[in-house]
Design an enzyme around this catalytic site. Structure first.
Site, PDB file in Angstrom:
ATOM      1  N   LYS A  50      64.712  26.226  22.511  1.00  0.00           N
ATOM      2  CA  LYS A  50      63.279  26.150  22.994  1.00  0.00           C
ATOM      3  C   LYS A  50      63.283  26.836  24.277  1.00  0.00           C
ATOM      4  O   LYS A  50      64.041  26.356  25.210  1.00  0.00           O
ATOM      5  CB  LYS A  50      62.861  24.674  22.832  1.00  0.00           C
ATOM      6  CG  LYS A  50      61.355  24.639  23.094  1.00  0.00           C
ATOM      7  CD  LYS A  50      60.768  23.606  23.474  1.00  0.00           C
ATOM      8  CE  LYS A  50      60.869  23.396  25.256  1.00  0.00           C
ATOM      9  NZ  LYS A  50      60.180  24.270  25.969  1.00  0.00           N
ATOM     10  N   GLU A  83      72.248  20.694  33.221  1.00  0.00           N
ATOM     11  CA  GLU A  83      72.573  21.343  34.458  1.00  0.00           C
ATOM     12  C   GLU A  83      71.263  21.038  35.068  1.00  0.00           C
ATOM     13  O   GLU A  83      69.987  21.755  34.689  1.00  0.00           O
ATOM     14  CB  GLU A  83      72.812  22.830  34.401  1.00  0.00           C
ATOM     15  CG  GLU A  83      73.333  23.470  35.160  1.00  0.00           C
ATOM     16  CD  GLU A  83      72.314  24.248  36.012  1.00  0.00           C
ATOM     17  OE1 GLU A  83      71.952  23.524  37.173  1.00  0.00           O
ATOM     18  OE2 GLU A  83      71.700  25.266  35.940  1.00  0.00           O
ATOM     19  N   CYS A 118      68.905  26.776  40.793  1.00  0.00           N
ATOM     20  CA  CYS A 118      69.415  25.765  40.709  1.00  0.00           C
ATOM     21  C   CYS A 118      70.124  25.265  41.882  1.00  0.00           C
ATOM     22  O   CYS A 118      70.536  24.140  42.469  1.00  0.00           O
ATOM     23  CB  CYS A 118      70.027  25.325  39.381  1.00  0.00           C
ATOM     24  SG  CYS A 118      71.101  26.542  38.938  1.00  0.00           S
ATOM     25  N   GLU A 156      64.411  18.891  45.871  1.00  0.00           N
ATOM     26  CA  GLU A 156      64.596  20.475  45.358  1.00  0.00           C
ATOM     27  C   GLU A 156      63.202  21.072  45.534  1.00  0.00           C
ATOM     28  O   GLU A 156      62.364  20.545  44.881  1.00  0.00           O
ATOM     29  CB  GLU A 156      65.159  20.337  44.039  1.00  0.00           C
ATOM     30  CG  GLU A 156      65.226  21.821  43.386  1.00  0.00           C
ATOM     31  CD  GLU A 156      65.872  21.935  42.178  1.00  0.00           C
ATOM     32  OE1 GLU A 156      67.118  22.247  42.118  1.00  0.00           O
ATOM     33  OE2 GLU A 156      65.559  21.259  41.272  1.00  0.00           O
TER      34      GLU A 156
HETATM   35  P1  NAI Z   1      61.480  20.784  33.314  1.00  0.00           P
HETATM   36  O1  NAI Z   1      62.646  20.164  33.304  1.00  0.00           O
HETATM   37  O2  NAI Z   1      60.051  19.895  32.904  1.00  0.00           O
HETATM   38  O3  NAI Z   1      61.387  22.034  32.028  1.00  0.00           O
HETATM   39  C1  NAI Z   1      62.488  22.593  31.638  1.00  0.00           C
HETATM   40  C2  NAI Z   1      62.642  22.692  30.080  1.00  0.00           C
HETATM   41  O4  NAI Z   1      62.453  21.522  29.367  1.00  0.00           O
HETATM   42  C3  NAI Z   1      61.445  23.421  29.408  1.00  0.00           C
HETATM   43  O5  NAI Z   1      61.817  24.175  28.511  1.00  0.00           O
HETATM   44  C4  NAI Z   1      60.634  22.425  29.187  1.00  0.00           C
HETATM   45  O6  NAI Z   1      59.605  22.730  28.305  1.00  0.00           O
HETATM   46  C5  NAI Z   1      61.621  21.313  28.731  1.00  0.00           C
HETATM   47  N1  NAI Z   1      60.874  20.016  28.822  1.00  0.00           N
HETATM   48  C6  NAI Z   1      60.069  19.352  29.498  1.00  0.00           C
HETATM   49  N2  NAI Z   1      59.880  18.201  29.201  1.00  0.00           N
HETATM   50  C7  NAI Z   1      60.731  17.905  28.171  1.00  0.00           C
HETATM   51  C8  NAI Z   1      60.682  16.632  27.134  1.00  0.00           C
HETATM   52  N3  NAI Z   1      59.912  15.623  27.427  1.00  0.00           N
HETATM   53  N4  NAI Z   1      61.500  16.835  26.149  1.00  0.00           N
HETATM   54  C9  NAI Z   1      62.273  17.826  25.857  1.00  0.00           C
HETATM   55  N5  NAI Z   1      62.050  19.024  26.541  1.00  0.00           N
HETATM   56  C10 NAI Z   1      61.093  19.012  27.809  1.00  0.00           C
HETATM   57  O7  NAI Z   1      60.967  21.708  34.640  1.00  0.00           O
HETATM   58  P2  NAI Z   1      59.751  22.313  35.092  1.00  0.00           P
HETATM   59  O8  NAI Z   1      58.520  21.238  35.071  1.00  0.00           O
HETATM   60  O9  NAI Z   1      59.643  23.514  34.698  1.00  0.00           O
HETATM   61  O10 NAI Z   1      60.173  22.439  36.760  1.00  0.00           O
HETATM   62  C11 NAI Z   1      60.083  21.287  37.841  1.00  0.00           C
HETATM   63  C12 NAI Z   1      61.040  21.262  38.597  1.00  0.00           C
HETATM   64  O11 NAI Z   1      62.412  21.308  37.953  1.00  0.00           O
HETATM   65  C13 NAI Z   1      61.095  22.625  39.231  1.00  0.00           C
HETATM   66  O12 NAI Z   1      60.302  22.620  40.470  1.00  0.00           O
HETATM   67  C14 NAI Z   1      62.692  22.463  39.821  1.00  0.00           C
HETATM   68  O13 NAI Z   1      62.824  21.822  41.001  1.00  0.00           O
HETATM   69  C15 NAI Z   1      63.392  21.964  38.622  1.00  0.00           C
HETATM   70  N6  NAI Z   1      63.753  22.903  37.760  1.00  0.00           N
HETATM   71  C16 NAI Z   1      65.278  23.202  37.917  1.00  0.00           C
HETATM   72  C17 NAI Z   1      65.838  24.063  37.251  1.00  0.00           C
HETATM   73  C18 NAI Z   1      67.239  24.545  37.218  1.00  0.00           C
HETATM   74  O14 NAI Z   1      67.860  25.501  37.073  1.00  0.00           O
HETATM   75  N7  NAI Z   1      68.268  23.503  37.102  1.00  0.00           N
HETATM   76  C19 NAI Z   1      65.282  24.994  36.291  1.00  0.00           C
HETATM   77  C20 NAI Z   1      63.559  24.818  36.138  1.00  0.00           C
HETATM   78  C21 NAI Z   1      63.172  23.705  36.940  1.00  0.00           C
END
Ligand code: NAI
Ligand code: MG
Length: 429
Positions: free
Chosen positions: A149, A224, A258, A355
């Protein structure tokens, strides 16, 4: 970059996840995939890498369109890492050995490495193609099938890779891609009893939701989850190299990394000189059209992220840090933020604990080695860290004392498919 809609993409939901998991299950349980010679599985990954390389300019353009990152980064940073990752794991497909074990008695005992089954893979938007490669390449080399996804902000480039996978000749059902939102499509994947594992990259709060739900079906999880990585510069470092490393370590990819070196600890005696040199370097950073090859910084990925970053900048000011550079929106149109630098930051301020995921550097002053270690470790994250020093003993003791998955010594953001990547504590599993 323009705040304009670039495309409409079908929104996958639970029904689509159901179809995709059925296809992946069938390909795994009764299809050719797990029966195929491991070397041939590797050959398909090599072929996919070749096709990506052949179409590299088009794919880099798609990534920039989707994410907003400068084209020179997509083309020269992301894509080479993507291609290398597929090739690296292609080579592993037929080198994944078990053991023979000399147990007591007249028995032949051995282990066999078997693919886990259907891998559910949920990726973020900051490095869309690279995250797809990090999820696909090892799982496919091992003989798993995949339902991936993509992030709702960046569904485009993965679909093009999906087309290339078909062209490469992956059997039907082996790879499946769902464009959709987290709480709907993502959650359906996590819940599905036909999925053997969830591999997730994103926010730790999302991982907490996933882990809870995955417990119901005892799914394996790998996570991660980002960090607040300390980048520690000692007075005996090559200061110009450290400034450049800190600059790349934080401002790369609009700060949406990250492993961003977002807590820059600088030894007292070189602190002011460091700030001067950092500002001199960062003030010339070229913001603008991501498709201009000379652009160094594009817009943040979307309005949510833009607003989140701006509110952290406000908190930094409110809590008493000094905004020594930037701190404002950088253009009337598009989600651009000036490269920003805070000094006089203390460990308990939000800009030092959370972060931010944007071009915001927090600089913290320290007195000696022990203090640096203690403060570097005082975070619930543990993804990456870096140390700058000419003293080899200090470098290695630092690397052992700081609890982070990757420790860079006199460098930052050096990635390689052959090197592991992951974190301690709330940075992941
Ligand atoms: P997120 O963790 O909500 O999204 C990442 C992925 O998880 C996306 O594909 C999203 O559709 C999916 N997702 C969201 N809620 C879900 C659920 N309940 N069940 C299953 N999948 C789900 O992160 P978001 O909202 O895009 O960004 C928020 C913050 O997260 C950023 O500001 C940053 O601080 C952090 N982040 C860290 C990343 C990393 O590389 N470790 C990458 C992206 C965001
Ligand atoms: Mg979210």
């Amino acid at each position: 970059a323009t705040e304009q809609v670039i495309a409409q993409v079908a929104e996958g939901d639970e029904a689509d996840v159901q179809l995709a998991v059925e296809a992946a299950r069938k390909a795994f349980d009764t299809g050719d995939w797990p029966k195929m010679d491991a070397r041939d599985r590797g050959m398909l990954l090599f072929r996919l890498a070749d096709l990506i390389e052949k179409n590299i300019d088009e794919i880099a353009a798609l990534e920039t369109l989707d994410n907003g990152k400068p084209i020179s980064d997509s083309r020269n940073v992301d894509l080479p890492l993507v291609i290398d990752c597929y090739r690296y794991y292609a080579g592993w497909a037929d080198k994944n050995h078990g053991k023979t074990i000399p147990i007591r008695g007249n028995y032949h005992c051995y282990t066999r490495h078997e693919p886990l089954g259907v891998a559910g893979q949920i990726i973020p938007w900051n490095f869309p193609l690279l995250m797809q490669a990090w999820k696909w390449a090892p799982a496919l080399a091992a003989g798993c099938t995949s339902v991936l996804k993509t992030a709702e902000q960046t569904p485009l480039s993965a679909l093009r890779i999906g087309e290339l996978a078909m062209e490469a000749g992956f059997p039907k059902g082996v790879v499946n891609i769902i464009s959709g939102f987290g709480p709907t499509a993502g959650a359906a994947l996590v819940k599905h009893p036909g999925v053997d594992k969830i591999a997730f990259t994103g926010h730790f709060e999302t991982a907490q939701i996933i882990m809870k739900e995955a417990a119901k079906t005892i799914k394996r999880v790998t996570f991660e989850l980002g960090g607040k990585s300390p980048n520690v510069i000692f007075a005996d470092a090559d200061l110009d190299a450290a400034v450049e490393g800190a600059y790349i370590g934080l401002y790369l990819n609009q700060g949406q990394c990250c492993c961003a070196g977002s807590r820059v600890f600088v030894e007292e005696s070189i602190h002011d000189e460091f700030i001067e040199k950092m500002i001199a370097m960062a003030k010339d950073r070229k913001l603008g059209d991501p498709f201009d090859p000379s652009t160094e910084q594009g817009p943040q990925v979307d309005k949510d992220q833009f607003d989140k970053i701006m509110s952290f900048i406000q908190k930094g000011k409110d809590q008493g840090a000094t905004c020594a550079m930037g701190g404002e929106r950088a253009a009337d149109n598009g989600y651009y933020i000036q490269p920003t630098l805070f000094t006089d930051v203390s460990d308990d301020m939000s800009i030092a604990t959370d972060e931010i995921f944007g071009p915001v550097m927090s600089v913290l002053k320290f007195k000696d080695y022990n203090e640096a270690i203690e403060r570097a470790n005082s975070t619930f994250y543990g993804l990456a860290a870096a140390v700058w020093t000419r003293d080899v003993k200090k470098a290695h003791s630092f690397a052992a004392a700081v609890r982070a998955g990757t420790i860079w010594v006199n460098c930052y953001d050096v990635f390689d498919a052959a090197a592991p990547f992951g974190g301690y504590k709330m940075s992941g599993i």
